[in-house]
Enzyme design. Structure first.
Site, PDB file in Angstrom:
ATOM      1  N   ASP A 148       0.818  -1.208   0.000  1.00  0.00           N
ATOM      2  CA  ASP A 148       0.000   0.000   0.000  1.00  0.00           C
ATOM      3  C   ASP A 148       0.854   1.261   0.000  1.00  0.00           C
ATOM      4  O   ASP A 148       1.342   1.678   1.054  1.00  0.00           O
ATOM      5  CB  ASP A 148      -0.908  -0.032   1.236  1.00  0.00           C
ATOM      6  CG  ASP A 148      -1.837   1.161   1.304  1.00  0.00           C
ATOM      7  OD1 ASP A 148      -2.054   1.808   0.256  1.00  0.00           O
ATOM      8  OD2 ASP A 148      -2.352   1.439   2.405  1.00  0.00           O
TER       9      ASP A 148
ATOM     10  N   ASP B 212      -1.614   5.654  -5.203  1.00  0.00           N
ATOM     11  CA  ASP B 212      -1.944   4.727  -4.120  1.00  0.00           C
ATOM     12  C   ASP B 212      -2.237   3.320  -4.632  1.00  0.00           C
ATOM     13  O   ASP B 212      -3.346   3.035  -5.079  1.00  0.00           O
ATOM     14  CB  ASP B 212      -3.161   5.315  -3.379  1.00  0.00           C
ATOM     15  CG  ASP B 212      -3.561   4.512  -2.167  1.00  0.00           C
ATOM     16  OD1 ASP B 212      -2.957   3.449  -1.916  1.00  0.00           O
ATOM     17  OD2 ASP B 212      -4.496   4.942  -1.470  1.00  0.00           O
TER      18      ASP B 212
END
Ligand SMILES: *[C@@H]1O[C@H](CO)[C@@H](O)[C@H](O)[C@H]1NC(C)=O
Ligand SMILES: *[C@@H]1O[C@H](CO)[C@@H](O)[C@H](O)[C@H]1NC(C)=O
Ligand SMILES: *[C@@H]1O[C@H](CO)[C@@H](O)[C@H](O)[C@H]1NC(C)=O
Ligand SMILES: *[C@@H]1O[C@H](CO)[C@@H](O)[C@H](O)[C@H]1NC(C)=O
Ligand SMILES: *[C@@H]1O[C@H](CO)[C@@H](O)[C@H](O)[C@H]1NC(C)=O
Length: 472
Positions: A104, A297
Site C-alpha cells: 500500500d 496509491d
C-alpha cells in the site's frame, strides 16, 4: 489505502530528520581495532591477509557478504478479486514465518493480525509472537483508520524480511481488532509504503529504513500490476505482477521513466499534482493548487476526486448519468462506449484502458465508471489515484529526490494481463520461511462481488489516528 494523521505535513521535517538516522547495524570501531590489533612484525603478505579478512568481517557484520552485497530484490504480487487488491509477502520473526500483506503506497504502517485477534481475522493466518525469539512487545496502543475500515492492536518490534532484505527491530503492529472485510484470506495484514510522517505508529517504514541507510542499489520501488477485471475466467487469486525493491526492471517498461518531483516538503503520501486530463481526446477542466494533489496509491482500487472534476469527466461521455443507491457518487454510462481517459501529472499524458474504466455492468446497457466523487479532509490529497490508473503504467516511487515516475508498460508486462496461472509462493529472498496457517475454519467465499468491492474499497473517510496511548 488512504489513512490520515492530523498535522502530518507539519511534522514532516522534524520526523524526517529522525528517519535519516535510521538504524544501522551496531558495530563500533573500537571492537574492530581491538580484534585486529596490528602486530609490528607483520610483513606485506600478512598485511594483505589481514586487510582481506578485516573487510570480510566488517561486511558480514553489516549484513552484507564479501562476495556480493544484496541490494535489490523482487517480491511477486498476487491479484485478488479481479484487481480489487494486490498483495505480496513478508516474513516476520525468528524463525521467519511468511505472511501475505497488501502492498500500500497510500499509508505508512505495517501491521498483521495477531493470534489473539478477536474480530475480523476469521480464517486469516495470524502472527503468533510467542513463537518468535526476536519479538519485542512495545505495549503501546495502535490504531489506524482506512477508507475501508479500521485495525487496532499493539505496537511491537521484530525482524521483517522482504525481497531479500532484512530489517531488525522494525516497528509494526500486531492487531486484534480488524474491521470486517478489511482482510480477505489469505491476506494477514498490510505493509504501508508511503513516508514516515503519516505513520500512525510514528515508526520509519521498512522501505524507508532501507532507502535512508543506502541499502538499496537505487532508492526506488517499482510496481507492475496485472489486469484481470475484463477476464470472465479470472479466479479469486491470480498472478498480480511484481514489486521491485532497489531497482527498476527494464523488461517491464519501454522508453524512459518520466519522474515528477512530489511538491516540496510534502513527503507524506506519494503526492503528485494532477495537471491535465483528456476524456475521449477532449480536455477536462481540473482544480488547481492543492486541489490538484493526488495520492498515488497502490492500496486503493479505483480513482476518487473532487466532484466538479468527476462531473466534468462524465460530461464528455454521452448518455452518462449520476449513479443512485449504492452507486451514489459514481456515474453510469453506455457500456458500448469505449472510454479513454488520459492523465498528466506534469509530464506525458498516460492513458487508462477502457477495460479499467468499466468497473461493472449494472443493466442491459449501462455500466459504472471507475472514477468516483470524494471529499477528503483538509490535510489529505484531493485525488486518490489507485489501481485503475496504475495497471496502465510501470510506476516507480523514488526516495531521493522524492518523486514518482511512470513509464509505458512493455509488451512483456502487458502479456501478463489476463493470463490465468498459479499465484506466486512467498518470496523473501534466500531465507527459508514457512507460511503461517489459518487457525480458523474454512474460509468463506470471497469471490469478486462488484457491489462488495465498491462499498468496501472506495468510500474514503478520513479519521484521526491515536498514537502512543499506553495500555498499562
Ligand atoms: C611473511 O611472513 C611469513 C611468516 O609469518 C612468511 O612465511 C613469509 O615468507 C613472509 N613474506 C615476506 C614477503 O616476507
Ligand atoms: C503486548 O502487551 C500488551 C500489554 O501491554 C498485551 O495486551 C498484548 O497482547 C501484547 N501483544 C503481543 C502480541 O504479545
Ligand atoms: C523482470 O521482469 C521479467 C518479466 O516479468 C521477469 O521475467 C524477470 O525475472 C524480472 N527480473 C527481475 C530481476 O525481477
Ligand atoms: C486516448 O487519448 C489520448 C489523449 O488524447 C491519445 O493520445 C490516445 O491515442 C487515445 N487512445 C486511444 C486508444 O484512442
Ligand atoms: C473445510 O471444508 C471441507 C469441505 O467442505 C471439509 O471437509 C473440511 O472438514 C473443512 N475444514 C474445516 C477446518 O472446517
Amino acid at each position: 489505502m488512504l489513512a490520515s494523521l492530523p498535522l502530518a505535513l507539519g511534522l514532516l521535517l522534524s520526523i524526517l530528520s529522525g528517519a535519516l538516522g535510521a538504524p544501522r547495524p551496531d558495530v563500533t570501531a573500537g571492537q574492530s581495532i581491538k580484534m585486529y590489533k596490528r602486530s609490528p612484525r607483520r610483513n606485506a603478505t600478512e598485511m594483505g591477509q589481514w586487510a582481506k579478512s578485516h573487510r570480510e568481517m566488517l561486511m558480514s557484520k553489516y549484513g552484507g557478504s564479501s562476495s556480493r552485497k544484496r541490494s535489490s530484490g523482487t517480491n511477486l504480487i498476487t491479484n485478488q478479486n479481479d484487481d480489487s487488491s494486490y498483495f505480496g509477502s513478508i516474513a516476520l520473526g525468528t524463525p521467519p514465518v511468511s505472511y501475505n500483506v497488501i502492498l500500500d503506497t497510500g499509508s505508512s504502517d505495517l501491521w498483521v493480525a495477531g493470534s489473539d485477534c478477536l474480530t475480523g481475522c476469521n480464517s486469516v493466518p495470524t502472527f503468533n509472537s510467542a513463537q518468535s525469539s526476536s519479538f519485542t512487545n512495545e505495549s503501546k496502543a495502535f490504531s489506524i483508520q482506512y477508507g475501508t475500515g479500521e485495525a487496532a492492536g499493539t505496537l511491537a518490534k521484530d525482524t521483517v524480511q522482504m525481497a531479500g532484505f532484512s530489517v531488525p527491530n522494525q516497528v509494526f503492529a500486531v492487531c486484534d481488532e480488524v474491521s470486517s472485510g478489511l482482510l480477505n484470506s489469505p491476506v494477514s495484514g498490510l505493509m504501508g509504503l508511503a513516508w514516515n510522517t503519516i505513520a500512525s505508529s510514528g515508526a520509519t517504514p521498512f522501505w524507508q529504513t532501507l532507502a535512508a541507510s543506502n541499502a538499496l542499489d537505487s532508492p526506488v520501488m517499482g510496481f507492475q500490476l496485472t489486469r484481470f477485471m475484463d477476464d470472465p475466467n479470472a479466479e479469486t487469486l491470480e498472478p498480480g505482477g511484481a514489486f521491485n525493491l532497489g531497482f527498476v526492471n527494464q523488461s517491464l517498461y519501454t522508453g524512459s521513466i518520466d519522474f515528477q518531483n512530489i511538491p516540496s516538503n510534502q513527503e507524506s503520501w506519494w503526492i503528485l499534482p494532477m495537471t491535465s486530463m483528456t476524456v475521449q481526446g477532449n480536455s477536462v477542466t481540473l482544480p488547481t493548487g492543492t486541489e490538484s494533489y493526488s495520492a498515488i496509491d497502490t492500496g486503493t482500487t479505483l480513482i476518487g476526486g473532487p466532484s466538479s472534476a468527476i462531473s466534468a469527466i462524465f460530461a464528455q461521455i454521452p448518455g452518462s448519468a449520476p449513479g443512485t443507491g449504492n452507486f451514489e457518487g459514481y456515474f453510469t454510462y453506455p457500456c458500448d462506449t469505449q472510454v479513454n481517459v488520459s492523465i498528466s501529472f506534469g509530464g506525458p499524458l498516460w492513458s487508462i484502458s477502457p477495460a479499467d474504466f468499466k468497473l461493472t455492468q449494472v443493466s442491459n446497457s449501462q455500466c459504472v465508471g471507475a472514477f468516483f466523487e470524494m471529499t477528503t479532509g483538509s490535510s489529505a490529497p484531493a485525488w486518490i489515484v489507485g489501481d485503475t490508473f496504475l495497471k496502465n503504467v510501470y510506476s516507480v516511487f523514488r526516495y531521493n529526490p522524492p518523486s514518482v515516475g511512470f513509464a509505458a508498460l512493455s509488451s512483456t508486462a502487458t502479456a501478463e494481463n489476463d493470463v490465468n496461472g498459479a499465484v506466486p509462493t512467498p518470496t523473501i529472498g534466500s531465507v527459508v520461511a514457512v507460511s503461517a496457517t489459518s487457525t480458523g475454519s474454512n474460509r468463506t467465499s470471497n469471490a469478486a462481488s462488484p457491489a462488495r468491492s465498491l462499498s468496501v474499497l472506495t468510500a474514503v473517510v478520513l479519521a484521526s489516528v491515536f498514537l502512543g496511548v499506553s495500555l498499562l
